[in-house]
Design a protein around this motif. Structure first.
Motif, PDB file in Angstrom:
ATOM      1  N   ALA A  61       0.884  -1.161   0.000  1.00  0.00           N
ATOM      2  CA  ALA A  61       0.000   0.000   0.000  1.00  0.00           C
ATOM      3  C   ALA A  61       0.919   1.207   0.000  1.00  0.00           C
ATOM      4  N   GLU A  62       0.662   2.103  -0.940  1.00  0.00           N
ATOM      5  CA  GLU A  62       1.505   3.301  -0.978  1.00  0.00           C
ATOM      6  C   GLU A  62       0.619   4.538  -1.001  1.00  0.00           C
ATOM      7  N   ASN A  63       1.149   5.573  -0.406  1.00  0.00           N
ATOM      8  CA  ASN A  63       0.478   6.863  -0.385  1.00  0.00           C
ATOM      9  C   ASN A  63       1.486   7.909  -0.833  1.00  0.00           C
ATOM     10  N   GLU A  64       1.170   8.577  -1.917  1.00  0.00           N
ATOM     11  CA  GLU A  64       2.062   9.598  -2.471  1.00  0.00           C
ATOM     12  C   GLU A  64       3.487   9.071  -2.618  1.00  0.00           C
ATOM     13  N   GLY A  65       3.603   7.834  -3.116  1.00  0.00           N
ATOM     14  CA  GLY A  65       4.909   7.232  -3.386  1.00  0.00           C
ATOM     15  C   GLY A  65       5.586   6.580  -2.191  1.00  0.00           C
ATOM     16  N   GLU A  66       5.027   6.735  -0.991  1.00  0.00           N
ATOM     17  CA  GLU A  66       5.620   6.134   0.208  1.00  0.00           C
ATOM     18  C   GLU A  66       4.877   4.848   0.551  1.00  0.00           C
ATOM     19  N   ILE A  67       5.635   3.789   0.816  1.00  0.00           N
ATOM     20  CA  ILE A  67       5.024   2.534   1.241  1.00  0.00           C
ATOM     21  C   ILE A  67       4.585   2.687   2.692  1.00  0.00           C
ATOM     22  N   ILE A  68       3.286   2.425   2.917  1.00  0.00           N
ATOM     23  CA  ILE A  68       2.710   2.596   4.257  1.00  0.00           C
ATOM     24  C   ILE A  68       2.247   1.272   4.852  1.00  0.00           C
ATOM     25  N   GLY A  69       2.274   0.213   4.024  1.00  0.00           N
ATOM     26  CA  GLY A  69       1.864  -1.099   4.507  1.00  0.00           C
ATOM     27  C   GLY A  69       2.130  -2.157   3.463  1.00  0.00           C
ATOM     28  N   PHE A  70       2.029  -3.412   3.887  1.00  0.00           N
ATOM     29  CA  PHE A  70       2.213  -4.522   2.947  1.00  0.00           C
ATOM     30  C   PHE A  70       1.516  -5.762   3.471  1.00  0.00           C
ATOM     31  N   VAL A  71       1.289  -6.694   2.555  1.00  0.00           N
ATOM     32  CA  VAL A  71       0.697  -7.981   2.893  1.00  0.00           C
ATOM     33  C   VAL A  71       1.459  -9.048   2.123  1.00  0.00           C
ATOM     34  N   THR A  72       1.646 -10.208   2.743  1.00  0.00           N
ATOM     35  CA  THR A  72       2.328 -11.318   2.073  1.00  0.00           C
ATOM     36  C   THR A  72       1.533 -12.595   2.255  1.00  0.00           C
ATOM     37  N   GLY A  73       1.655 -13.448   1.272  1.00  0.00           N
ATOM     38  CA  GLY A  73       0.990 -14.737   1.353  1.00  0.00           C
ATOM     39  C   GLY A  73       1.751 -15.790   0.585  1.00  0.00           C
ATOM     40  N   GLY A  74       1.523 -17.018   0.951  1.00  0.00           N
ATOM     41  CA  GLY A  74       2.139 -18.171   0.305  1.00  0.00           C
ATOM     42  C   GLY A  74       1.833 -19.396   1.145  1.00  0.00           C
TER      43      GLY A  74
END
Length: 173
Positions: A61-74
């Motif tokens: 998840a990015e806001n104005e080019g900055e990563i503010i969150g992420f999710v991973t799966g596998g």
């Protein structure tokens, strides 16, 4: 705010979210010395490897080019169940929690699971992590509690399961 598939160039931003969110989320849960020892540089290398590894699915998840969150799966090595996968992490910077970003990340990951044919998804969360209620809100059902060790401290980890990925997608739109 935008949700998209992670690229190698995102490793530094993901590492920052990883370290910073661990320090806020796990304060008073995981030993402070461990949290203080987390390194942006080491996590950047780790995430560069994860992004390159095609067995992981990672969205940011990015806001104005900055990563503010992420999710991973596998699929975790311990998960031998056909048609089942694992939500392995979802982290947001503290100031972005409670604003619908996690819901969007969860939705995108569930869509990816469905596209690869998974109907069931497991998630593991520390019992003392108050954000575990997020998973429950979106229909994850408690399976069991196991004990794990982090930095020499024994912690309870709860395992939850979503038995219907399509239902989670509908509830997290």
């Amino acid at each position: 705010m935008n949700i998209r598939k992670a690229k190698i160039s995102d490793a530094t931003g993901i590492a920052k979210v990883h370290v910073d969110s661990w320090r806020t989320t796990y304060k008073d849960i995981i030993p402070q010395s461990f949290l203080d020892g987390l390194s942006y540089e080491e996590r950047t290398k780790l995430w560069g490897n994860h992004i390159s590894d095609k067995t992981y699915t990672i969205y940011v998840a990015e806001n104005e080019g900055e990563i503010i969150g992420f999710v991973t799966g596998g699929k975790r090595e311990t998960n031998k169940e056909p048609g089942a996968s694992d939500l392995t992490s979802i982290y947001l910077l503290e100031e972005w929690q409670g604003k619908g970003v996690g819901k969007k990340l969860l939705n995108q990951m569930m869509i990816a699971f469905l596209q690869q044919g998974d109907q069931k998804v497991y998630v593991e969360v520390l019992a003392d992590n108050k954000t575990r209620q997020f998973y429950q809100y979106y229909g994850a059902e408690y399976v069991k509690t196991v004990q794990i060790k982090i930095a020499g401290k024994t912690l309870d980890e709860e395992i939850y399961v979503w038995n219907n990925v399509e239902q989670v997608i509908q509830s997290s739109k």
